[in-house]
Design a protein around this motif. Sequence first.
Motif, short mmCIF file in Angstrom:
data_model
loop_
_atom_site.label_atom_id
_atom_site.label_comp_id
_atom_site.label_asym_id
_atom_site.label_seq_id
_atom_site.Cartn_x
_atom_site.Cartn_y
_atom_site.Cartn_z
N HIS A 1 -7.34 20.50 -24.29
CA HIS A 1 -7.48 21.96 -24.25
C HIS A 1 -6.19 22.69 -23.88
O HIS A 1 -6.20 23.91 -23.80
N GLY A 2 -5.12 21.96 -23.63
CA GLY A 2 -3.89 22.60 -23.18
C GLY A 2 -3.20 23.36 -24.29
O GLY A 2 -3.54 23.22 -25.46
N PRO A 3 -2.26 24.20 -23.94
CA PRO A 3 -1.88 24.49 -22.55
C PRO A 3 -2.91 25.38 -21.85
O PRO A 3 -3.52 26.25 -22.47
N LEU A 4 -3.11 25.11 -20.56
CA LEU A 4 -4.03 25.91 -19.78
C LEU A 4 -3.60 25.95 -18.32
O LEU A 4 -2.82 25.11 -17.88
N ARG A 5 -4.09 26.94 -17.61
CA ARG A 5 -3.75 27.11 -16.20
C ARG A 5 -4.49 26.08 -15.35
O ARG A 5 -5.59 25.65 -15.70
N ALA A 6 -3.89 25.75 -14.22
CA ALA A 6 -4.51 24.80 -13.31
C ALA A 6 -5.87 25.30 -12.84
O ALA A 6 -6.81 24.52 -12.67
N GLY A 7 -6.00 26.61 -12.67
CA GLY A 7 -7.29 27.18 -12.27
C GLY A 7 -8.37 26.93 -13.31
O GLY A 7 -9.54 26.70 -12.96
N GLU A 8 -7.99 26.98 -14.57
CA GLU A 8 -8.95 26.68 -15.64
C GLU A 8 -9.38 25.21 -15.58
O GLU A 8 -10.54 24.89 -15.79
N VAL A 9 -8.41 24.34 -15.29
CA VAL A 9 -8.73 22.91 -15.16
C VAL A 9 -9.71 22.72 -14.00
O VAL A 9 -10.70 22.00 -14.12
N ALA A 10 -9.44 23.38 -12.88
CA ALA A 10 -10.32 23.26 -11.72
C ALA A 10 -11.74 23.72 -12.07
O ALA A 10 -12.71 23.06 -11.69
N VAL B 1 1.45 29.27 -14.11
CA VAL B 1 2.04 28.24 -14.96
C VAL B 1 0.97 27.63 -15.85
O VAL B 1 -0.21 27.62 -15.51
N LEU B 2 1.42 27.19 -17.00
CA LEU B 2 0.54 26.50 -17.94
C LEU B 2 0.81 25.01 -17.90
O LEU B 2 1.96 24.58 -17.81
N LEU B 3 -0.24 24.26 -17.97
CA LEU B 3 -0.19 22.80 -17.94
C LEU B 3 -0.36 22.29 -19.37
O LEU B 3 -1.25 22.74 -20.09
#
Length: 160
Positions: free
Chosen positions: A44-53, A88-90
């Motif tokens: 699903h990247g790039p995505l924010r760490a908050g979205e991953v959480a 930041v984007l992961l």
Amino acid sequence: MQANNDQIAELARTTARFSEAMRTGMAKAFDPVRVGVLQQAVEHGPLRAGEVAERLDALPSSITRHVKALTDAGLVGTRADPADRRAVLLEATGAGRAELQRFLDVGTQVFGAVIADWSATDVIALTGLLDRLIESWAAHDADQQQRAGRRSRPFGWSQE
């Protein structure tokens, strides 16, 4: 004919045992949250760490630690979010994509060894039933959570 309460309770116990067996087995071999972070970055990247959480239902501080470990290992990279320079984007690296594929391949081999004596018919049947259970769970989840919210909580499952 619908299942009775005893049959439903047995299914709930069996799926809980299966889930615990999978969790315990996986935790011995690897960090499931770290793999989840890498999988989110790959798929699903790039995505924010908050979205991953959010997607992993994990604490943001935990995700931050895993992102650092994955970055240090060269499996993900980060860059400023053009929409919000403070964030930041992961994103998975080529090495991260390859590592996740190796991991998934090993998982398939391990699972294959566990069910080596099963027929293809049994594997297909269980896969179909599990897919159906997952779809039913998703379809009824919000309603069930709302309904559960109206009951008292002797086990502290939710805050009132």
